[in-house]
Design a protein around this motif. Structure first.
Motif, PDB file in Angstrom:
ATOM      1  N   GLN A 152      -4.827  -9.219  -6.359  1.00 36.33           N
ATOM      2  CA  GLN A 152      -5.941  -9.567  -5.475  1.00 36.33           C
ATOM      3  C   GLN A 152      -6.811  -8.374  -5.098  1.00 36.33           C
ATOM      4  OE1 GLN A 152      -4.761 -12.008  -2.145  1.00 36.33           O
ATOM      5  NE2 GLN A 152      -3.493 -13.350  -3.420  1.00 36.33           N
ATOM      6  N   GLY A 153      -6.559  -7.213  -5.700  1.00 38.76           N
ATOM      7  CA  GLY A 153      -7.428  -6.085  -5.417  1.00 38.76           C
ATOM      8  C   GLY A 153      -6.695  -4.765  -5.393  1.00 38.76           C
ATOM      9  N   VAL A 154      -7.379  -3.736  -4.887  1.00 45.61           N
ATOM     10  CA  VAL A 154      -6.815  -2.393  -4.761  1.00 45.61           C
ATOM     11  C   VAL A 154      -6.854  -2.004  -3.282  1.00 45.61           C
ATOM     12  CG1 VAL A 154      -6.983   0.022  -5.447  1.00 45.61           C
ATOM     13  CG2 VAL A 154      -7.595  -1.778  -7.075  1.00 45.61           C
ATOM     14  N   TRP A 155      -5.743  -1.475  -2.811  1.00 42.95           N
ATOM     15  CA  TRP A 155      -5.638  -1.012  -1.427  1.00 42.95           C
ATOM     16  C   TRP A 155      -5.286   0.475  -1.404  1.00 42.95           C
ATOM     17  CZ3 TRP A 155      -5.072  -6.056  -2.541  1.00 42.95           C
ATOM     18  CH2 TRP A 155      -5.525  -7.002  -1.611  1.00 42.95           C
ATOM     19  N   ARG A 156      -5.712   1.144  -0.326  1.00 45.52           N
ATOM     20  CA  ARG A 156      -5.445   2.575  -0.165  1.00 45.52           C
ATOM     21  C   ARG A 156      -4.773   2.826   1.190  1.00 45.52           C
ATOM     22  NH1 ARG A 156      -9.763   7.681  -0.447  1.00 45.52           N
ATOM     23  NH2 ARG A 156      -8.642   9.049   1.001  1.00 45.52           N
ATOM     24  N   THR A 157      -3.787   3.702   1.194  1.00 48.32           N
ATOM     25  CA  THR A 157      -3.183   4.186   2.421  1.00 48.32           C
ATOM     26  C   THR A 157      -3.254   5.701   2.441  1.00 48.32           C
ATOM     27  OG1 THR A 157      -1.150   4.289   3.757  1.00 48.32           O
ATOM     28  CG2 THR A 157      -0.864   4.196   1.379  1.00 48.32           C
ATOM     29  N   ASP A 158      -3.477   6.279   3.608  1.00 45.80           N
ATOM     30  CA  ASP A 158      -3.463   7.731   3.765  1.00 45.80           C
ATOM     31  C   ASP A 158      -2.317   8.190   4.645  1.00 45.80           C
ATOM     32  OD1 ASP A 158      -5.814   8.508   2.216  1.00 45.80           O
ATOM     33  OD2 ASP A 158      -6.953   7.407   3.732  1.00 45.80           O
ATOM     34  N   ASP A 159      -1.425   7.265   5.009  1.00 44.56           N
ATOM     35  CA  ASP A 159      -0.288   7.614   5.854  1.00 44.56           C
ATOM     36  C   ASP A 159       1.011   7.037   5.294  1.00 44.56           C
ATOM     37  OD1 ASP A 159      -0.726   4.939   6.395  1.00 44.56           O
ATOM     38  OD2 ASP A 159      -1.444   5.269   8.443  1.00 44.56           O
ATOM     39  N   SER A 160       1.163   7.170   3.975  1.00 47.62           N
ATOM     40  CA  SER A 160       2.396   6.775   3.269  1.00 47.62           C
ATOM     41  C   SER A 160       2.744   5.308   3.455  1.00 47.62           C
ATOM     42  CB  SER A 160       3.569   7.647   3.723  1.00 47.62           C
ATOM     43  OG  SER A 160       3.373   8.980   3.326  1.00 47.62           O
TER      44      SER A 160
END
Length: 736
Positions: A152-160
């Motif tokens: 359903q898409g691409v997600w990003r996390t910057d806190d692990s």
């Protein structure tokens, strides 16, 4: 075969999973494989394993649908991790800078652990089935940025993984097919994904996209060099437009990316291939051409290509690469694993080994050696009664194979002289006096009488028949003369009949039993009293030395329920002129197999499975021809059979196929009063057991998806320097 993985610390350490329940590990770069014992790990076709970034011996893997396990000794033993919120999906990923942080696709989303897998929580944000993760390593000091690509898409996390934001700006709407990423400080980060390709106003839309700014925006990658067909080239096309369902890149060289496609036709440039780009997807070229009939052939032939002279195309079910070497790529499909170590210039199969010989290329006469990556269903294993060096295997999907040297090397049957029903060989019958004369039961319907057929997951209608070989199984000729066009599951010969005019019996799924009294030239139906008008689903026929004939009619379902119509073990004492039910006192809804004692035709073992919520599964025994029965063993809901040892009247081998909660092979030395599992037998779905006629201390076990195994007849005793022991000394490979 699915979900391959290669260790970032040791590229010779690999894993792969099969949909027939086993997981495999290789420590020599795919040259040889070891099946992981079912008690330690069950296969997962949905979730890719992960290797620890700093501990070379540590592997994380999904065990079936039940959760995750960890191995600290390169896959030898496994320990369960904490429970997941849902079933594992996609892949497992460890933060390379902080490996106590784990992410895993979990149902319709992502789960996270901060304590090396002891406890898990569902992440808020990502939805859809995970296709892959990528931890950003492009920025010095950045340790918590990760990307999750899902359907359903691409997600990003910057806190692990604590918080997530969607990163799809520039991507068209639609379901993602694949995701991959690579990054390092020297070259930055590159992310790739693919969407379904469609034709809109004469122009191809969708396809492969990339991001050069950590997912902030996406742009269309180039199409130059890809298969850009908009209509099917031939009747074997997998679709009119090539779809790029697998992507692969690496941290070592993220501008090198591979894309794997469905075909639009068989010959190049329409074929299914592995396209590579060295400029971040701007331009592409195909690297995989496995069909020797066409130019550009660069894939070493496996046994199917060697015998058939052509390659049967698929888009890989799984791909993996060496994170430190972009030229190493591994692909898996429905029965094969291929490896390149030179960026696709050449590929070789690593699901079997070719025997070295004088011929520079493999052909129909080439022999092959088992390397432990065994994923085939086998119904029977035979040692030739006239020449013990000759052995035979009856297979699902790949039909038939024979060995000229006691099982050390094997030949798949050649295209010329193959049975017309090439999918499955169920059984062989040897002429008792004529060397090399063999009858075979063949069918284009497989898995009878297991769940795929009985439960309606596969089509049970299809052709089959009886074939005759006069050259030890090298070539086969179909017999007719009254036989139906239906799956043939069994063929037996009455040893008392005259040479040249043998009496034969053949079982047909849905058509009952047929009889021949002239060596198989002509046949007549012989179903008086057998089964019912609605159920003549014969799965096994057997003729005793005293002439008593048996036929097993297996399960029939109607409206989602098992019926009693016709099901049971039948006996004939007049050469199949008439039949009588032998298990009337113990009715069973789903019997699978039976064994009759060679000493007394009144002593019978009959297996069964649970059905309609009734706990009928188990192994039953009668000593009075079926007047009374006793269940002597139950270790799970679906038992396959019970088998006898010729030297030990009290010994019984018991097998389970499908749904076995533990071991699939058991032994009783007291007629079923107590049972001992074959703890070292790694596969859970055992089918039939036969004793080596040359050495009664060895048995052969056929399996539902794990090929044929040879091992000790007495699970708890040494067998001396037997052939099984010698093979184990060379790497633990008892498989065929």
């Amino acid at each position: 075969m699915f979900t391959p993985a290669i260790s970032p610390l040791d590229p010779k350490l690999m894993m792969v999973n099969c949909d027939m329940s086993a997981a495999y590990v290789s420590v020599d770069g795919g040259g040889h494989w070891r099946m992981i014992n079912q008690s330690q790990l069950r296969s997962s076709t949905q979730c890719r394993p992960a290797f620890h970034p700093t501990e070379p011996a540590t592997i994380y893997a999904a065990s079936g649908w039940d959760g995750l396990k960890v191995s600290r000794n390169r896959g030898a033993t496994w320990t369960a991790l904490g429970p997941l919120p849902d079933s594992p999906q996609g892949e497992i990923s460890l933060n390379p800078s902080s490996p106590g942080v784990l992410l895993v696709g979990c149902g319709d989303g992502v789960a996270r652990s901060n304590d090396a897998g002891a406890k898990w929580s569902r992440c808020s944000g990502p939805t859809g089935t995970v296709l892959g993760f990528h931890w950003d390593r492009s920025r010095l000091g950045a340790t918590g940025t990760c990307f999750a690509g899902t359907t359903q898409g691409v997600w990003r996390t910057d806190d692990s993984g604590a918080t997530w934001a969607k990163s799809t700006q520039g991507l068209p709407a639609g379901e993602l097919l694949a995701f991959a990423g690579g990054s390092r400080p020297a070259t930055g980060a590159l992310l790739y994904c693919s969407l379904p390709r469609t034709l809109v106003d004469g122009k191809l839309e969708g396809g492969i996209y990339r991001s050069t700014n950590l997912g902030a925006t996406w742009e269309k990658a180039g199409d130059a060099g890809l298969n850009n067909d908009t209509k099917a080239f031939d009747e074997w096309a997998q679709g009119p437009i090539a779809q790029y369902g697998r992507l692969l890149t690496s941290d070592a060289a993220s501008s090198t990316v591979y894309a794997f496609n469905t075909n639009t036709g068989v010959p190049p440039p329409h074929h299914a291939s592995a396209y590579v780009s060295h400029d971040a997807g701007r331009t592409w070229r195909p690297t995989f051409q496995a069909d020797p009939r066409f130019p550009g052939f660069n894939v070493e032939a496996d046994y199917t290509v060697a015998s058939d002279g052509q390659f049967y195309q698929e888009m890989p079910l799984g791909v993996a690469g060496d994170p430190n070497n972009p030229e190493v790529v591994l692909t898996t499909d429905s029965g094969r694993v291929y490896l390149t170590r030179d960026g696709g210039k050449s590929w070789r199969p690593i699901h079997t080994l070719r025997v070295p010989g004088p011929q520079p290329t493999a052909g129909p006469a080439t022999r092959w050696v088992c390397n432990g990556l065994v994923v085939t269903t086998t119904w029977n294993h035979y040692v030739d009664p006239f020449d013990a060096a000759r052995q035979y295997i009856c297979y699902t999907d790949i039909g038939f194979a024979r060995s000229p040297d006691g099982g050390n090397t094997w030949q798949w049957w050649a295209e010329k002289g193959r049975a017309p029903w090439r999918n499955t060989c169920y059984e062989l019958a040897f002429d008792p006096q004529t060397r090399g004369k063999v009858w075979g039961a063949f069918s284009n319907v497989h898995d009878i009488p297991n769940g795929n057929i009985i439960l309606g997951r596969h089509n049970s209608q299809g052709p089959g028949g009886v074939c005759l070989s006069l050259d030890f199984g090298a070539t086969w000729t179909a017999l007719g003369g009254g036989l139906p066009s239906a799956p043939c599951t069994s063929v037996v010969v009455d040893r008392r009949s005259a040479q040249g005019s043998r009496t034969l019996y053949a079982g047909f799924f849905g058509k009952g039993v047929y009889r021949s009294t002239d060596d198989g030239r002509t046949w007549v139906e012989a179903n008086q009293g057998l089964g019912s008008a609605g159920n003549l689903r014969v799965c096994r026929v057997f003729v005793h030395l005293d002439g008593t004939l048996f036929a097993l009619v297996t399960a029939l379902r109607s409206g989602g329920q098992f019926t009693t119509s016709g099901v049971g073990l039948y006996r004939s004492t007049d050469g199949a002129k008439s039949w009588q039910l032998a298990n009337g006192s113990q009715p069973l809804l789903w019997p699978k197999d039976f064994t009759v004692s060679p000493r007394d035709s009144k002593v019978i073992l009959l297996s069964a499975c649970d059905a309609n919520g009734k706990e009928q599964g188990g192994l039953y025994r009668t000593t009075d021809g079926g007047a009374t029965w006793k269940r002597i063993g139950r270790q799970g809901p679906e038992h396959f059979g019970g088998y006898l040892h010729p030297d030990h009247p009290d010994w019984i081998y018991m097998t389970l196929t499908e749904g076995a909660p533990g071991p699939g092979l058991w032994l009783s030395k007291n007629l079923g009063e107590s049972w001992v599992p074959a703890a070292d037998f790694p596969f859970s779905n055992a089918q039939r057991v036969s004793v080596d006629p040359r050495n009664h201390e060895l048995i052969y076990v056929t399996t539902f998806g794990g090929s044929v195994w040879c091992g000790p007849a007495d699970f708890n005793q040494e067998v001396g320097r037997s052939r099984a022991t010698r093979r184990d000394d060379r790497g633990g490979r008892l498989g065929r």
